[in-house]
Motif scaffolding. Structure first.
Motif, PDB file in Angstrom:
ATOM      1  N   LEU A  16      29.435 -19.500  31.603  1.00 38.54           N
ATOM      2  CA  LEU A  16      29.128 -19.229  30.204  1.00 38.54           C
ATOM      3  C   LEU A  16      29.054 -17.718  29.993  1.00 38.54           C
ATOM      4  O   LEU A  16      28.505 -17.001  30.837  1.00 38.54           O
ATOM      5  N   PRO A  17      29.573 -17.219  28.900  1.00 35.71           N
ATOM      6  CA  PRO A  17      29.509 -15.767  28.660  1.00 35.71           C
ATOM      7  C   PRO A  17      28.092 -15.318  28.337  1.00 35.71           C
ATOM      8  O   PRO A  17      27.309 -16.044  27.720  1.00 35.71           O
ATOM      9  N   PHE A  18      27.761 -14.122  28.780  1.00 34.03           N
ATOM     10  CA  PHE A  18      26.493 -13.510  28.391  1.00 34.03           C
ATOM     11  C   PHE A  18      26.560 -13.102  26.924  1.00 34.03           C
ATOM     12  O   PHE A  18      27.637 -12.816  26.389  1.00 34.03           O
ATOM     13  N   LEU A  19      25.399 -13.078  26.279  1.00 34.01           N
ATOM     14  CA  LEU A  19      25.379 -12.674  24.869  1.00 34.01           C
ATOM     15  C   LEU A  19      25.857 -11.237  24.693  1.00 34.01           C
ATOM     16  O   LEU A  19      26.413 -10.879  23.649  1.00 34.01           O
ATOM     17  N   ASN A  20      25.640 -10.393  25.707  1.00 41.21           N
ATOM     18  CA  ASN A  20      26.173  -9.029  25.649  1.00 41.21           C
ATOM     19  C   ASN A  20      27.686  -9.011  25.497  1.00 41.21           C
ATOM     20  O   ASN A  20      28.248  -8.130  24.837  1.00 41.21           O
ATOM     21  N   ASP A  21      28.348  -9.998  26.134  1.00 42.60           N
ATOM     22  CA  ASP A  21      29.805 -10.045  26.088  1.00 42.60           C
ATOM     23  C   ASP A  21      30.322 -10.616  24.780  1.00 42.60           C
ATOM     24  O   ASP A  21      31.467 -10.355  24.403  1.00 42.60           O
ATOM     25  N   LEU A  22      29.506 -11.418  24.096  1.00 44.08           N
ATOM     26  CA  LEU A  22      29.959 -12.038  22.850  1.00 44.08           C
ATOM     27  C   LEU A  22      29.869 -11.077  21.670  1.00 44.08           C
ATOM     28  O   LEU A  22      30.729 -11.089  20.788  1.00 44.08           O
ATOM     29  N   GLN A  23      28.818 -10.275  21.631  1.00 42.78           N
ATOM     30  CA  GLN A  23      28.618  -9.333  20.530  1.00 42.78           C
ATOM     31  C   GLN A  23      28.180  -7.989  21.094  1.00 42.78           C
ATOM     32  O   GLN A  23      27.237  -7.918  21.884  1.00 42.78           O
ATOM     33  N   SER A  24      28.851  -6.948  20.680  1.00 43.41           N
ATOM     34  CA  SER A  24      28.546  -5.625  21.223  1.00 43.41           C
ATOM     35  C   SER A  24      27.171  -5.124  20.789  1.00 43.41           C
ATOM     36  O   SER A  24      26.587  -4.265  21.454  1.00 43.41           O
ATOM     37  N   TRP A  25      26.641  -5.649  19.662  1.00 43.97           N
ATOM     38  CA  TRP A  25      25.350  -5.160  19.204  1.00 43.97           C
ATOM     39  C   TRP A  25      24.177  -5.768  19.955  1.00 43.97           C
ATOM     40  O   TRP A  25      23.038  -5.341  19.777  1.00 43.97           O
ATOM     41  N   PHE A  26      24.445  -6.772  20.833  1.00 48.74           N
ATOM     42  CA  PHE A  26      23.397  -7.218  21.754  1.00 48.74           C
ATOM     43  C   PHE A  26      23.257  -6.183  22.859  1.00 48.74           C
ATOM     44  O   PHE A  26      24.248  -5.732  23.435  1.00 48.74           O
ATOM     45  N   ASP A  27      22.044  -5.808  23.176  1.00 49.86           N
ATOM     46  CA  ASP A  27      21.798  -4.836  24.240  1.00 49.86           C
ATOM     47  C   ASP A  27      20.705  -5.365  25.156  1.00 49.86           C
ATOM     48  O   ASP A  27      19.547  -4.945  25.099  1.00 49.86           O
ATOM     49  N   ALA A  44      20.280  -8.485  31.908  1.00 48.45           N
ATOM     50  CA  ALA A  44      19.638  -9.802  31.773  1.00 48.45           C
ATOM     51  C   ALA A  44      20.701 -10.885  31.594  1.00 48.45           C
ATOM     52  O   ALA A  44      21.677 -10.693  30.860  1.00 48.45           O
ATOM     53  N   PRO A  45      20.535 -12.041  32.246  1.00 47.60           N
ATOM     54  CA  PRO A  45      21.565 -13.086  32.188  1.00 47.60           C
ATOM     55  C   PRO A  45      21.454 -14.022  30.995  1.00 47.60           C
ATOM     56  O   PRO A  45      21.921 -15.165  31.057  1.00 47.60           O
ATOM     57  N   VAL A  46      20.826 -13.584  29.903  1.00 48.84           N
ATOM     58  CA  VAL A  46      20.724 -14.458  28.733  1.00 48.84           C
ATOM     59  C   VAL A  46      22.134 -14.738  28.233  1.00 48.84           C
ATOM     60  O   VAL A  46      22.949 -13.838  28.073  1.00 48.84           O
ATOM     61  N   ASN A  47      22.437 -16.002  28.002  1.00 49.42           N
ATOM     62  CA  ASN A  47      23.820 -16.422  27.791  1.00 49.42           C
ATOM     63  C   ASN A  47      23.905 -17.426  26.649  1.00 49.42           C
ATOM     64  O   ASN A  47      22.930 -17.662  25.933  1.00 49.42           O
ATOM     65  N   LEU A  48      25.067 -18.024  26.497  1.00 52.58           N
ATOM     66  CA  LEU A  48      25.340 -18.899  25.365  1.00 52.58           C
ATOM     67  C   LEU A  48      24.458 -20.139  25.352  1.00 52.58           C
ATOM     68  O   LEU A  48      24.319 -20.783  24.306  1.00 52.58           O
ATOM     69  N   SER A  49      23.860 -20.488  26.471  1.00 51.47           N
ATOM     70  CA  SER A  49      23.013 -21.673  26.493  1.00 51.47           C
ATOM     71  C   SER A  49      21.791 -21.509  25.591  1.00 51.47           C
ATOM     72  O   SER A  49      21.195 -22.504  25.163  1.00 51.47           O
ATOM     73  N   LEU A  50      21.402 -20.273  25.263  1.00 43.75           N
ATOM     74  CA  LEU A  50      20.320 -20.058  24.294  1.00 43.75           C
ATOM     75  C   LEU A  50      20.718 -20.633  22.941  1.00 43.75           C
ATOM     76  O   LEU A  50      19.899 -21.288  22.272  1.00 43.75           O
TER      77      LEU A  50
END
Length: 368
Positions: free
Chosen positions: A185-196, A200-206
């Motif tokens: 699953l992609p990390f949220l950092n990889d989905l949107q550049s404004w996530f910083d 941290a491995p927070v990902n699409l499962s959130l």
């Protein structure tokens, strides 16, 4: 509002806050006894969990696990069932995720693998909850006992599979091979550049967890099935008298609960570890019980309680690093106190609040 009842804002807002305040007050006394400043400890804990992007990311990562397990416990609560088998159901749910990823990761992108992994996790978790549900519905075996037993069975089963069946060839580690990109699953950092969120491995499962919250709310409060589940949990005798089928309600509720527990594995296996390994559940299933209790078995409350426990996990790690005298064991004590006041002592403040908020009543019959 009848005598003995409380306004909803008191029952769902004030009481959890008072329980939480009491837990932190006792925790502060413990910190004070070991010679540290409780206010400084709270400041470090808050900064470590919310003060910078990576800390927020880890807080949300842990909260994702607690949302899934909290929802699982809450659904069972509404039917009057106490499913404490979230550990085993999440463990076996990891098997469903791993099988999907191992089969597809080399051939398709992640967005094709993801729905298969979601279905696999839910089906495996539900399947592991089915036998305790059937035993409760048909034989009267208490679901608390059977789900505890199935936690240990799941642990032994997964050890056998990872050592003898699914281990990576040539490796002594009890784990599968690492998934290719199609199984991650992609990390949220990889989905949107404004996530910083840093590393941290927070990902699409959130996002999947939040969607599950909405679906649980719809099922429990906006469908006939949910009405039957809540009616059965409130008064099983009256529900049967009204024509509801207890066997069906118990089994369906436990299947939903087990499926939600199984989906917790998405965050750890497909979102973070990228392989199936031993003990990835790490107690998240049991913490889900406290999350459901503190969140009053409502999805909104569960999200808030999950974030709180995510803060305790992440902020506690920072606190033990900055203050070596406050060890990880002390952090576990603080978490345990929160669970104690949110669970076993949940009614500590209720009698006093009932006296304060229950309107006085004039006697219906007066002498003379």
């Amino acid at each position: 509002m009848s005598a003995g009842q409380l306004p909803r804002w008191v029952d769902y807002g004030l009481i959890p806050l008072l329980n939480l305040a009491a837990a932190f007050l006792v925790s502060g006394l413990v910190v004070l006894l070991i010679g540290e400043n409780p206010l400084e400890a709270v400041e470090i804990l808050l900064w470590g969990s919310l003060g910078f992007g990576e800390g927020v990311g880890f807080t949300l990562f842990y909260a994702t696990n607690f949302i899934f397990t909290g929802l699982a416990v809450a659904v069972a609560f509404h039917a009057g069932l106490f499913n404490i088998g979230g550990e085993g159901q999440a463990y076996v749910g990891g098997l469903g995720v791993a099988l999907a990823c191992l089969a597809l990761d080399q051939y398709v992108p992640w967005w094709v693998t993801m729905p298969v992994a979601v279905i696999g996790a839910a089906l495996m978790g539900a399947a592991w909850a089915f036998i305790p549900a059937w035993l409760q519905a048909k034989r009267g075996s208490h679901v608390v006992i059977t789900t505890i037993m199935f936690n240990f069975i799941a642990s032994s089963l997964m050890v056998y599979l990872l050592v003898n069946v699914m281990a990576k060839p040539g490796s002594m580690q009890p784990e599968t091979r690492t998934f290719e990109e199609g199984g991650r699953l992609p990390f949220l950092n990889d989905l949107q550049s404004w996530f910083d969120f840093g590393t941290a491995p927070v990902n699409l499962s959130l996002i999947i967890a939040l969607i599950a919250c909405v679906l649980v709310w719809v099922v429990i409060w906006r469908t006939r099935l949910g009405y039957e589940i809540r009616s059965f949990g409130a008064n099983a005798t009256a529900a049967v008298y009204a024509g509801m089928l207890p066997v069906r309600i118990i089994i369906v509720t436990m299947l939903i609960s087990g499926g939600l527990s199984g989906m917790m594995a998405l965050n750890e296996i497909m979102g973070s570890q990228h392989r199936l390994l031993i003990e990835f559940v790490a107690g998240y299933g049991f913490v889900g019980i406290a999350v459901a209790l503190m969140g009053r078995a409502h999805p909104v409350g569960i999200v808030l309680a999950a974030i709180l426990f995510g803060m305790l996990y992440q902020g506690g790690a920072e606190l033990s690093f900055e203050k070596p005298a406050i060890t990880r064991d002390m952090i576990v004590v603080i978490q345990g106190l929160v669970i104690l006041f949110a669970g076993a002592l949940e009614n500590l403040f209720r009698p006093a609040l009932v006296r304060i908020f229950t309107p006085s009543r004039v006697p219906a019959v007066q002498a003379g």
